[in-house]
Design a protein around this motif. Structure first.
Motif, PDB file in Angstrom:
ATOM      1  N   LYS A 177       0.836  -1.209   0.000  1.00 21.29           N
ATOM      2  CA  LYS A 177       0.000   0.000   0.000  1.00 21.29           C
ATOM      3  C   LYS A 177       0.869   1.257   0.000  1.00 21.29           C
ATOM      4  CE  LYS A 177      -4.271  -1.511   0.457  1.00 21.29           C
ATOM      5  NZ  LYS A 177      -5.406  -1.055  -0.306  1.00 21.29           N
ATOM      6  N   LEU A 178       1.891   1.263   0.876  1.00 23.13           N
ATOM      7  CA  LEU A 178       2.761   2.440   0.946  1.00 23.13           C
ATOM      8  C   LEU A 178       3.496   2.640  -0.375  1.00 23.13           C
ATOM      9  CD1 LEU A 178       4.315   2.380   4.517  1.00 23.13           C
ATOM     10  CD2 LEU A 178       2.454   3.770   3.661  1.00 23.13           C
ATOM     11  N   ARG A 179       3.879   1.520  -0.996  1.00 26.43           N
ATOM     12  CA  ARG A 179       4.582   1.592  -2.271  1.00 26.43           C
ATOM     13  C   ARG A 179       3.680   2.246  -3.320  1.00 26.43           C
ATOM     14  NH1 ARG A 179       5.808  -3.930  -3.094  1.00 26.43           N
ATOM     15  NH2 ARG A 179       7.202  -3.452  -1.382  1.00 26.43           N
ATOM     16  N   GLN A 180       2.426   1.830  -3.332  1.00 30.50           N
ATOM     17  CA  GLN A 180       1.514   2.398  -4.318  1.00 30.50           C
ATOM     18  C   GLN A 180       1.319   3.889  -4.075  1.00 30.50           C
ATOM     19  OE1 GLN A 180      -1.941  -0.073  -3.967  1.00 30.50           O
ATOM     20  NE2 GLN A 180      -1.172  -1.556  -5.441  1.00 30.50           N
ATOM     21  N   ILE A 181       1.199   4.264  -2.810  1.00 29.04           N
ATOM     22  CA  ILE A 181       1.023   5.691  -2.508  1.00 29.04           C
ATOM     23  C   ILE A 181       2.237   6.476  -2.973  1.00 29.04           C
ATOM     24  CG2 ILE A 181       0.863   7.360  -0.625  1.00 29.04           C
ATOM     25  CD1 ILE A 181      -0.858   5.373   0.842  1.00 29.04           C
ATOM     26  N   ALA A 182       3.423   5.927  -2.667  1.00 31.86           N
ATOM     27  CA  ALA A 182       4.655   6.623  -3.058  1.00 31.86           C
ATOM     28  C   ALA A 182       4.714   6.786  -4.568  1.00 31.86           C
ATOM     29  CB  ALA A 182       5.863   5.841  -2.555  1.00 31.86           C
ATOM     30  N   LYS A 183       4.284   5.750  -5.294  1.00 31.47           N
ATOM     31  CA  LYS A 183       4.392   5.820  -6.745  1.00 31.47           C
ATOM     32  C   LYS A 183       3.422   6.829  -7.331  1.00 31.47           C
ATOM     33  CE  LYS A 183       6.364   1.338  -7.787  1.00 31.47           C
ATOM     34  NZ  LYS A 183       6.075  -0.017  -8.248  1.00 31.47           N
ATOM     35  N   VAL A 184       2.193   6.915  -6.807  1.00 32.41           N
ATOM     36  CA  VAL A 184       1.242   7.849  -7.402  1.00 32.41           C
ATOM     37  C   VAL A 184       1.555   9.288  -7.003  1.00 32.41           C
ATOM     38  CG1 VAL A 184      -0.585   6.138  -7.492  1.00 32.41           C
ATOM     39  CG2 VAL A 184      -0.475   7.667  -5.548  1.00 32.41           C
ATOM     40  N   ALA A 195       2.448  10.218 -12.904  1.00 32.39           N
ATOM     41  CA  ALA A 195       2.022   8.831 -12.759  1.00 32.39           C
ATOM     42  C   ALA A 195       0.690   8.572 -13.443  1.00 32.39           C
ATOM     43  CB  ALA A 195       1.897   8.489 -11.277  1.00 32.39           C
ATOM     44  N   ASN A 196       0.588   7.414 -14.106  1.00 31.77           N
ATOM     45  CA  ASN A 196      -0.724   6.941 -14.534  1.00 31.77           C
ATOM     46  C   ASN A 196      -0.803   5.437 -14.339  1.00 31.77           C
ATOM     47  OD1 ASN A 196      -0.162   5.435 -17.029  1.00 31.77           O
ATOM     48  ND2 ASN A 196       0.544   7.422 -17.776  1.00 31.77           N
ATOM     49  N   ALA A 197      -2.046   4.961 -14.259  1.00 35.40           N
ATOM     50  CA  ALA A 197      -2.262   3.579 -13.811  1.00 35.40           C
ATOM     51  C   ALA A 197      -1.522   2.571 -14.679  1.00 35.40           C
ATOM     52  CB  ALA A 197      -3.751   3.270 -13.808  1.00 35.40           C
ATOM     53  N   ARG A 198      -1.499   2.801 -15.996  1.00 36.96           N
ATOM     54  CA  ARG A 198      -0.938   1.778 -16.872  1.00 36.96           C
ATOM     55  C   ARG A 198       0.574   1.629 -16.686  1.00 36.96           C
ATOM     56  NH1 ARG A 198      -0.923   2.196 -22.537  1.00 36.96           N
ATOM     57  NH2 ARG A 198      -2.097   4.096 -22.239  1.00 36.96           N
ATOM     58  N   ASP A 199       1.282   2.776 -16.589  1.00 37.36           N
ATOM     59  CA  ASP A 199       2.731   2.702 -16.425  1.00 37.36           C
ATOM     60  C   ASP A 199       3.110   2.011 -15.121  1.00 37.36           C
ATOM     61  OD1 ASP A 199       2.838   3.993 -18.740  1.00 37.36           O
ATOM     62  OD2 ASP A 199       3.445   5.953 -17.939  1.00 37.36           O
ATOM     63  N   LEU A 200       2.284   2.204 -14.089  1.00 38.35           N
ATOM     64  CA  LEU A 200       2.622   1.650 -12.783  1.00 38.35           C
ATOM     65  C   LEU A 200       2.156   0.214 -12.653  1.00 38.35           C
ATOM     66  CD1 LEU A 200       1.735   4.668 -10.497  1.00 38.35           C
ATOM     67  CD2 LEU A 200       3.948   4.002 -11.375  1.00 38.35           C
ATOM     68  N   GLY A 201       1.465  -0.291 -13.661  1.00 34.85           N
ATOM     69  CA  GLY A 201       1.002  -1.671 -13.597  1.00 34.85           C
ATOM     70  C   GLY A 201      -0.052  -1.871 -12.533  1.00 34.85           C
ATOM     71  N   MET A 202      -0.884  -0.852 -12.311  1.00 37.04           N
ATOM     72  CA  MET A 202      -1.937  -0.977 -11.306  1.00 37.04           C
ATOM     73  C   MET A 202      -3.298  -0.962 -12.007  1.00 37.04           C
ATOM     74  SD  MET A 202      -0.226   1.724  -8.703  1.00 37.04           S
ATOM     75  CE  MET A 202      -1.587   2.101  -7.641  1.00 37.04           C
ATOM     76  N   ALA A 203      -4.270  -1.633 -11.369  1.00 44.62           N
ATOM     77  CA  ALA A 203      -5.631  -1.584 -11.897  1.00 44.62           C
ATOM     78  C   ALA A 203      -6.183  -0.180 -11.645  1.00 44.62           C
ATOM     79  CB  ALA A 203      -6.493  -2.623 -11.205  1.00 44.62           C
ATOM     80  N   PRO A 204      -7.088   0.283 -12.533  1.00 46.68           N
ATOM     81  CA  PRO A 204      -7.592   1.653 -12.365  1.00 46.68           C
ATOM     82  C   PRO A 204      -8.154   1.937 -10.966  1.00 46.68           C
ATOM     83  CG  PRO A 204      -8.327   0.747 -14.447  1.00 46.68           C
ATOM     84  CD  PRO A 204      -7.610  -0.345 -13.745  1.00 46.68           C
ATOM     85  N   TRP A 205      -8.892   0.980 -10.416  1.00 48.33           N
ATOM     86  CA  TRP A 205      -9.462   1.234  -9.083  1.00 48.33           C
ATOM     87  C   TRP A 205      -8.385   1.336  -8.022  1.00 48.33           C
ATOM     88  CZ3 TRP A 205      -8.584  -2.176  -5.149  1.00 48.33           C
ATOM     89  CH2 TRP A 205      -8.195  -3.463  -5.491  1.00 48.33           C
ATOM     90  N   GLN A 206      -7.297   0.517  -8.202  1.00 50.95           N
ATOM     91  CA  GLN A 206      -6.182   0.604  -7.246  1.00 50.95           C
ATOM     92  C   GLN A 206      -5.540   1.976  -7.325  1.00 50.95           C
ATOM     93  OE1 GLN A 206      -3.769  -2.686  -8.628  1.00 50.95           O
ATOM     94  NE2 GLN A 206      -4.032  -3.735  -6.671  1.00 50.95           N
ATOM     95  N   ASP A 243      -6.895   4.808  -8.336  1.00 49.73           N
ATOM     96  CA  ASP A 243      -7.734   5.849  -7.744  1.00 49.73           C
ATOM     97  C   ASP A 243      -7.701   5.799  -6.222  1.00 49.73           C
ATOM     98  OD1 ASP A 243      -8.380   6.638 -10.236  1.00 49.73           O
ATOM     99  OD2 ASP A 243     -10.238   5.476 -10.351  1.00 49.73           O
ATOM    100  N   GLN A 244      -7.742   4.564  -5.722  1.00 50.24           N
ATOM    101  CA  GLN A 244      -7.689   4.390  -4.263  1.00 50.24           C
ATOM    102  C   GLN A 244      -6.379   4.974  -3.726  1.00 50.24           C
ATOM    103  OE1 GLN A 244      -9.898   2.464  -2.097  1.00 50.24           O
ATOM    104  NE2 GLN A 244      -8.642   3.442  -0.543  1.00 50.24           N
ATOM    105  N   ALA A 245      -5.267   4.632  -4.397  1.00 50.67           N
ATOM    106  CA  ALA A 245      -3.968   5.106  -3.934  1.00 50.67           C
ATOM    107  C   ALA A 245      -3.898   6.633  -4.009  1.00 50.67           C
ATOM    108  CB  ALA A 245      -2.856   4.481  -4.771  1.00 50.67           C
ATOM    109  N   ARG A 246      -4.475   7.218  -5.072  1.00 49.31           N
ATOM    110  CA  ARG A 246      -4.511   8.671  -5.208  1.00 49.31           C
ATOM    111  C   ARG A 246      -5.244   9.315  -4.031  1.00 49.31           C
ATOM    112  NH1 ARG A 246      -3.492  11.507 -10.285  1.00 49.31           N
ATOM    113  NH2 ARG A 246      -1.248  11.378 -10.099  1.00 49.31           N
TER     114      ARG A 246
END
Lengths: 379, 335
Positions: free
Chosen positions: B258-265, B270-281, B283-286
């Motif tokens: 979770k912390l990693r995702q927050i740091a990345k966004v 940052a956009n979801a595709r480059d980070l390899g995250m699902a769109p909902w993930q 948005d949640q991280a944002r």
């Protein structure tokens, strides 16, 4: 040409070992210690060759030209056994087999020599199996253990071994070896020897492989690119990915050919389902490969961290104005401006963070997390 | 009493029928397929009990499809001296060998009289030919899919009580699912316990008495509460998670993710595709990232690495280590 010629900068060790090889009864157990890349296992191999050398005159042993010398150095002599592990640790079964083998008489030479590379990769229980054999040695067996530091083996083992300590070879000697043995370009060899801090194996790869040089450069420049937490976390992910790719590339082809060889050896059907007996063998092979991959990844990450720490070593050298030669001389400008932006205390803190990440990788912390914690400490 | 042979033949002519595991009836061939072991077990049990009710001298044989040898099925299915009915329960069809496949295909063409064959296939594609043949023959198929949604589990509880002719209040059923719902066998055992103990309708108080204070929590629940700065909720669900058998190691891993995702966004580009995250993930991280300062984030990542080392053997008390990390993260989020 002699067996000692590939040991750059180790004249004291060479003298000690050649005297021992000429003796009627050399000590039965030897502990080779020295920093990684200083040539511990090569020294052990050279010593084994000298012990088994066929020259009549004891003073000329280690000629490097007789049949015994050449086969030992090539790893095909029946009396010299070289054991290394590609996993994280030796298994106790491997050691038991080895202890049994140590009881055999030499088949053609004067001694049976057993060289254990990475003797530090043993759990205490495994070491104790070995201890018995070293305590009561068969009359014509000589053990050689290689570890980075004498403290890496049990004190009971250490006290029964004659120590041989190798030093960090001077960069010029390493460069000369690369030029002479591997035919490297002299300038490139000098650079590789310096940035690898005289680690012979690494220097050789850097001198031969442009990709490896490029990768190292990316790693060393990493602190210059860090601007915020997002950068740090992304960079940490990249470092682990690089190491993963590195480890995978090395093992993929080999894994596949091992699998094919096993299938042929077992007479597996060409198509259709595998019989259960073969499936279990395949599974064991896959487990071995997985263990090897793990070791390969941790080695690769360790190398990344060592390369990274040379950057801060240089920064500290500049900050303290010691005038010592920089490892990354080619980055002097970047290093100087980085040094001006921080204090020696900060630099030391960052070096500690790198050392801590290395230690954590050893205790099984998730690699990405350990690298992230390290990267955010460099901010 | 035995049904006349004619009725068996007409039953076999019907087209493939998927039946629920609660309603499965004995048939010459029954296929139980799907990964949920417990439901398969119940279906097989039901067939066995129904047959036993009709024919007390029923002979039950277990057959392992992975270590089958040719002719075994014919041998088991051939009439015995005393003429008793036979139930053959073949298991591990997912690992069936070729001999089993060939023999069973042959058997399907002419099932023996007085023999009931129950096939259990745990899922996967092995033996698809046989599965298709069974389905084409019109034999009943019991589909045992794992229950993932809470609504399915609630339904399961209601059905269990209905079958036993007991009543359970909706709130009580809900409480039961949240207390022991993660594993179906556990849930079923809890139901049967309540059914056999309760004298009247099961109320929320009864469930509270039996399973009170037990709430199943996952690492994700803990992490979500901690990241959004709800310290009390995070610690409570951490305690529940540890008490219901969740290991500290995956909890730390989820927190780190979770912390990693927050740091990345946090990075502007940052956009979801480059980070390899699902769109909902993403948005949640944002959304979570708004609560986090860079310094706090860096500090928490360091603490987590330390915690990971401690839960993997460096520290003496893994639970304390993870509790400390959760507290630290929950108090570092800006509320």
């Amino acid at each position: 040409m002699s067996v000692w010629s590939d040991l750059p900068g180790q004249s004291a060790v060479i003298e000690q070992l050649s005297r021992a090889a000429a003796a009627e009864r050399p000590a039965h157990a030897w502990l080779f210690t020295g920093p990684p890349g200083s040539g511990r296992s090569n020294a052990a191999k050279a010593f084994a060759a000298a012990l088994l050398c066929e020259q009549q005159d004891p003073a000329e042993r280690g000629c490097g030209t007789c049949h015994a010398c050449r086969t030992v150095l090539a790893g095909s002599n029946a009396d010299a056994t070289l054991v290394a592990t590609e996993n994280v640790t030796f298994s106790i079964q491997e050691m038991r087999e080895l202890v049994g083998k140590a009881q055999d008489k030499p088949s053609s030479g004067r001694w049976r020599v057993i060289i254990i590379e990475d003797a530090d990769r043993m759990t205490e229980r495994t070491t104790n199996v070995l201890l018995k054999a070293i305590e009561e040695p068969p009359p014509r067996t000589i053990w050689m253990l290689c570890t980075p530091s004498p403290a890496d083996v049990l004190v009971t083992i250490r006290s029964r071994c004659r120590p041989v300590s190798l030093r960090i070879p001077p960069a010029d000697d390493v460069a000369a070896l690369l030029v002479r043995r591997d035919g490297a370009d002299p300038e490139l060899a000098g650079f590789a020897a310096r940035v690898s801090q005289s680690h012979i194996g690494v220097a050789r790869r850097l001198a031969a492989d442009a990709d490896a040089r490029h990768r190292r450069d990316t790693i060393v420049r990493l602190p210059l690119r860090l601007r915020g937490v997002a950068d740090a976390v992304t960079a940490a992910g990249e470092l682990v990915d690089i190491s993963n790719a590195d480890a995978a590339a090395a093992s993929e082809q080999r894994n596949e050919s091992e699998r094919e060889a096993l299938l042929i050896a077992l007479g597996a059907p060409e198509k259709g389902a595998m019989p259960p007996a073969i499936r279990s063998q395949l599974k064991r092979l896959e487990e071995d490969q997985k263990r090897r991959a793990k070791r390969s990844l941790s080695d690769s990450l360790d190398r990344v961290l060592i390369d990274l720490s040379t950057f801060f070593r240089d920064v500290l050298t500049v900050q303290l104005g010691t005038g010592t030669e920089l490892v990354n001389e080619y980055l002097r400008q970047d290093l100087t401006s980085y040094a001006e932006r921080s204090t020696p205390e900060q630099t030391l803190g960052r070096m500690d963070a790198i050392a801590q990440a290395r230690q954590r990788l050893g205790t099984n912390v998730a690699p990405v997390l350990a690298m992230e914690a390290m990267a955010v400490s460099l901010l | 009493m035995n049904p006349p042979p004619g009725s068996r033949a007409s039953a076999a002519k019907k087209s493939a029928a998927t039946v629920s595991w609660r309603d499965v009836e004995p048939a010459p061939v029954v296929l139980v397929s799907g990964p949920e072991e417990y439901l398969a077990h119940r279906a097989k049990e039901r067939v066995r009990n129904l047959l036993r009710g009709k024919q007390p001298d029923l002979e039950v044989t277990q057959l392992d499809a992975s270590s089958y040898t040719t002719g075994g099925l014919t041998m088991l299915a051939s009439p015995s001296l005393f003429g008793e009915a036979k139930l053959i329960e073949a298991s591990s069809l997912a690992q069936m060998n070729d001999e089993f496949l060939a023999d069973t295909l042959a058997y399907l063409a002419s099932p023996a009289d007085e023999v009931w064959l129950v096939l259990h296939h745990g899922g996967g594609t092995r033996g698809k030919k046989l599965l298709d043949a069974v389905k084409a023959s019109g034999a009943p198929v019991v589909d045992c899919q794992p229950m993932k949604k809470d609504a399915d589990k609630l339904d399961f509880v209601r059905q269990e009580f209905k079958t036993a002719r007991r009543a359970i209040e909706p709130a009580a059923a809900q409480a039961l699912v949240s207390a022991v719902g993660s594993s179906l066998p556990d849930l079923a055992a809890a139901c049967s316990q309540l059914i056999s103990d309760a004298e009247s309708a099961v109320t929320e108080e009864t469930v509270e008495k039996y399973y009170g204070g037990r709430v199943e929590a996952t690492g994700f629940k803990v992490a979500d509460a901690a990241i959004s700065g709800r310290g009390a909720a995070a610690l409570a669900s951490l305690r529940h998670a540890l008490a219901t058998g969740v290991d500290p190691v995956p909890i730390v891993a989820v927190l780190a993710m979770k912390l990693r995702q927050i740091a990345k966004v946090k990075s502007a580009a940052a956009n979801a595709r480059d980070l390899g995250m699902a769109p909902w993930q993403f948005d949640q991280a944002r959304r979570d990232a708004r609560l986090w300062e860079s310094e706090a984030l860096a500090r928490c990542i360091q603490v987590l690495a330390e915690t990971d080392a401690q839960v993997k053997g460096e520290g003496r008390d893994p639970e304390y280590a993870v509790e400390r990390a959760v507290t630290m993260i929950a108090t570092s989020a800006r509320r």
